[in-house]
Design a protein around this motif. Structure first.
Motif, short mmCIF file in Angstrom:
data_model
loop_
_atom_site.label_atom_id
_atom_site.label_comp_id
_atom_site.label_asym_id
_atom_site.label_seq_id
_atom_site.Cartn_x
_atom_site.Cartn_y
_atom_site.Cartn_z
N THR A 16 0.66 -0.19 13.11
CA THR A 16 -0.56 -0.92 13.49
C THR A 16 -1.62 -0.78 12.40
OG1 THR A 16 -0.09 -0.50 15.82
CG2 THR A 16 -2.33 -1.19 15.26
N VAL A 17 -1.75 0.43 11.87
CA VAL A 17 -2.73 0.67 10.80
C VAL A 17 -2.27 -0.01 9.51
CG1 VAL A 17 -3.96 2.44 9.48
CG2 VAL A 17 -3.35 2.87 11.86
N LEU A 18 -0.96 0.02 9.24
CA LEU A 18 -0.43 -0.66 8.05
C LEU A 18 -0.69 -2.16 8.12
CD1 LEU A 18 3.01 1.15 7.54
CD2 LEU A 18 0.89 1.53 6.29
N ASP A 19 -0.51 -2.74 9.31
CA ASP A 19 -0.77 -4.18 9.47
C ASP A 19 -2.22 -4.52 9.17
OD1 ASP A 19 1.85 -4.56 10.19
OD2 ASP A 19 1.47 -4.58 12.34
N ASN A 26 -0.30 -4.22 5.07
CA ASN A 26 0.98 -3.53 4.87
C ASN A 26 0.99 -2.60 3.67
OD1 ASN A 26 2.75 -4.14 7.04
ND2 ASN A 26 2.95 -6.23 6.27
N SER A 27 -0.20 -2.18 3.22
CA SER A 27 -0.26 -1.17 2.17
C SER A 27 0.13 0.18 2.77
CB SER A 27 -1.68 -1.07 1.60
OG SER A 27 -1.77 0.02 0.71
N SER A 28 1.18 0.78 2.20
CA SER A 28 1.68 2.04 2.76
C SER A 28 1.11 3.27 2.04
CB SER A 28 3.21 2.07 2.67
OG SER A 28 3.64 1.92 1.32
N GLN A 29 0.16 3.05 1.15
CA GLN A 29 -0.46 4.19 0.46
C GLN A 29 -1.23 5.05 1.46
OE1 GLN A 29 -2.87 2.69 -2.74
NE2 GLN A 29 -1.13 2.37 -4.08
N ALA A 30 -1.04 6.35 1.36
CA ALA A 30 -1.69 7.26 2.31
C ALA A 30 -3.21 7.10 2.26
CB ALA A 30 -1.30 8.71 1.99
N GLY A 31 -3.75 6.89 1.07
CA GLY A 31 -5.20 6.73 0.93
C GLY A 31 -5.72 5.51 1.66
N ALA A 32 -4.95 4.41 1.61
CA ALA A 32 -5.36 3.18 2.28
C ALA A 32 -5.33 3.36 3.80
CB ALA A 32 -4.44 2.03 1.88
N VAL A 33 -4.33 4.09 4.28
CA VAL A 33 -4.24 4.37 5.72
C VAL A 33 -5.44 5.21 6.16
CG1 VAL A 33 -2.90 5.58 7.51
CG2 VAL A 33 -1.73 4.19 5.79
N PHE A 34 -5.75 6.24 5.37
CA PHE A 34 -6.89 7.11 5.71
C PHE A 34 -8.20 6.33 5.67
CE2 PHE A 34 -10.01 10.43 4.25
CZ PHE A 34 -10.09 11.09 5.47
N ALA A 35 -8.34 5.44 4.69
CA ALA A 35 -9.56 4.64 4.57
C ALA A 35 -9.73 3.73 5.79
CB ALA A 35 -9.52 3.80 3.29
N ALA A 36 -8.62 3.23 6.33
CA ALA A 36 -8.69 2.39 7.53
C ALA A 36 -9.23 3.19 8.72
CB ALA A 36 -7.31 1.83 7.87
N LEU A 37 -8.81 4.44 8.84
CA LEU A 37 -9.32 5.30 9.91
C LEU A 37 -10.81 5.58 9.74
CD1 LEU A 37 -6.40 7.91 10.19
CD2 LEU A 37 -6.58 5.63 11.20
N LEU A 38 -11.23 5.76 8.48
CA LEU A 38 -12.65 5.95 8.19
C LEU A 38 -13.46 4.72 8.59
CD1 LEU A 38 -12.53 7.66 4.66
CD2 LEU A 38 -13.08 8.76 6.83
N HIS A 39 -12.91 3.55 8.32
CA HIS A 39 -13.59 2.29 8.65
C HIS A 39 -13.86 2.21 10.15
CE1 HIS A 39 -14.47 -2.04 7.77
NE2 HIS A 39 -14.26 -2.12 9.08
N VAL A 40 -12.85 2.51 10.95
CA VAL A 40 -13.02 2.48 12.41
C VAL A 40 -14.06 3.51 12.84
CG1 VAL A 40 -11.87 2.77 14.64
CG2 VAL A 40 -10.67 1.65 12.76
#
Length: 414
Positions: free
Chosen positions: A213-216, A220-234
């Motif tokens: 869900t976070v990758l979508d 679909n960026s699977s970089q750990a940093g991009a996933v973490f940044a998405a959590l920060l955004h929320v």
């Protein structure tokens, strides 16, 4: 190797063959005698055999069964429990208005595009009244994205801060009245107001969503940093208790939708999900081509001098009657009309984008008339930028970025 065949007595069955050592298994797989499908099937059977006693224990032992059911209940309750009660940033403690939120884009270059600034201006202007306007600077997210490489003498966070400081200074120079009504909040500073609740909110978001869900939401960026940044955004949307979020890129819209989804699924009454307002972004690219290979000459940047800006516009693509891709026409709309209310070409004054586009499309306006008029209008804000860049903190930020860019250029030449 480390689980199924972890000791000398282990065996592994695949494709009708029994393996007693990992090296033979590996050789057969590498040389094609054992297919990936047969390897996976054998692995499923082997792992199931190892886990079977554990499953049986939790199914038959009363105490183990009780503990397992308790854990399952905790997981179900956790999703229903809602969110931690978040404290607002101190800047908003006396504000009773609803908050409208804009998040600046992730910067990854020392050359900040004029299009980034103009898009932010449009987003801030799109905030409905009487909302309190907030601009979040995602410096932590940029760090998570590894936006800038670093060394011992130049920490990445300092370069990131310089890039965003430069952007904010130029925003204030270009639209001072608008920016007076905007609260600028750097992620790294907002987080320090109440770090415990902030990081708990980030963790809660990560626990709530499946990784896909976070990758979508990240394209679909699977970089750990991009996933973490998405959590920060929320977490930023939650922390600011935004009633509305405004964006101009599809990437940010997806992240806002992730925040809305989270709040809808597990929010409390005090944290209603915000509405999303998406508007068209502004592009100041001067030539068509690969978006992943944009050269310095192909765009206008806020650190360009007036002379550099004039040269770039003069050399930009501008085909008579072509409104599909016309950088000068885009600048006329986003700078002359959006910021200065109108543009005069020849003896005609245009104060609406539609009339300007129609006149250019009908070839009433020729490129040789459009470019000089646009240059005069754009020069007004670049004159403001040049003045701002001679003062602190913009002057120091520009110097840091130039020194960093020079160092990176020298490394790439070695």
């Amino acid at each position: 190797e480390y689980i199924v065949m972890s000791d000398e007595t282990s065996e592994f069955k695949a494709n009708g063959k029994v393996y007693h050592d990992f090296l033979t298994l590996r050789t057969d797989f590498v040389q094609g005698r054992l297919s990936a499908e047969d390897l996976k099937e054998g692995l499923i059977q082997a792992l199931n055999a190892k886990i079977a006693p554990v499953r049986q224990h939790f199914a038959e032992n009363a105490e183990a069964k009780r503990v397992f059911e308790l854990v399952q209940q905790y997981k179900r309750d956790g999703k229903k429990a809602g969110l931690v009660s978040f404290r607002r940033h101190d800047h908003f403690k006396d504000i009773d208005k609803e908050i409208a939120l804009v998040v600046a884009p992730i910067l990854s270059s020392t050359n900040v595009s004029l299009g980034v600034l103009l898009s932010l201006v449009k987003e801030l202007k799109a905030m409905p009244e009487p909302n309190h306007k907030v601009l979040v600077v995602p410096d932590l997210s940029a760090l998570a994205h590894n936006s800038f490489s670093e060394d011992k003498k130049t920490p990445a966070e300092k370069i990131i801060k310089a890039a965003y400081d430069l952007l904010i200074c130029c925003l204030r120079a270009a639209v001072p009245d608008l920016m007076k009504a905007v609260s600028v909040c750097y992620q790294s500073e907002t987080m320090l107001v109440n770090p415990s609740d902030y990081w708990i909110s980030v963790i809660n978001v990560g626990r709530h969503f499946q990784l896909q869900t976070v990758l979508d939401a990240n394209g679909n960026s699977s970089q750990a940093g991009a996933v973490f940044a998405a959590l920060l955004h929320v977490a930023d949307v939650i922390t600011m208790k935004a009633a509305r979020v405004i964006c101009s890129s599809r990437e940010q819209c997806l992240l806002h939708e992730l925040a809305v989804s989270y709040l809808n699924e597990c929010g409390q009454a005090e944290l209603n999900a915000p509405s999303i307002i998406q508007i068209p972004a502004v592009s100041t690219r001067l030539r068509e081509g690969d978006l992943n290979n944009v050269q310095e000459k192909d765009d206008l940047h806020i650190t360009n001098t007036s002379a550099e800006m004039k040269k770039k516009i003069k050399q930009s693509f501008c085909e008579e009657g072509n409104t599909e891709f016309c950088p000068a026409l885009e600048l006329a709309k986003s700078v002359a009309i959006e910021l200065h209310d109108s543009i005069t070409i020849g003896e005609i004054k245009y104060d609406h984008p539609e009339s300007l586009i129609s006149a250019f499309s009908s070839k009433i306006i020729h490129p040789s008339e459009l470019k000089p008029a646009v240059t005069r209008s754009v020069n007004e804000i670049f004159t403001l930028f040049e003045k701002e860049l001679k003062q602190e903190p913009a002057k120091g930020a520009k110097a840091k970025l130039q020194a960093y860019a020079k160092k990176i250029s020298m490394k790439s030449c070695k």
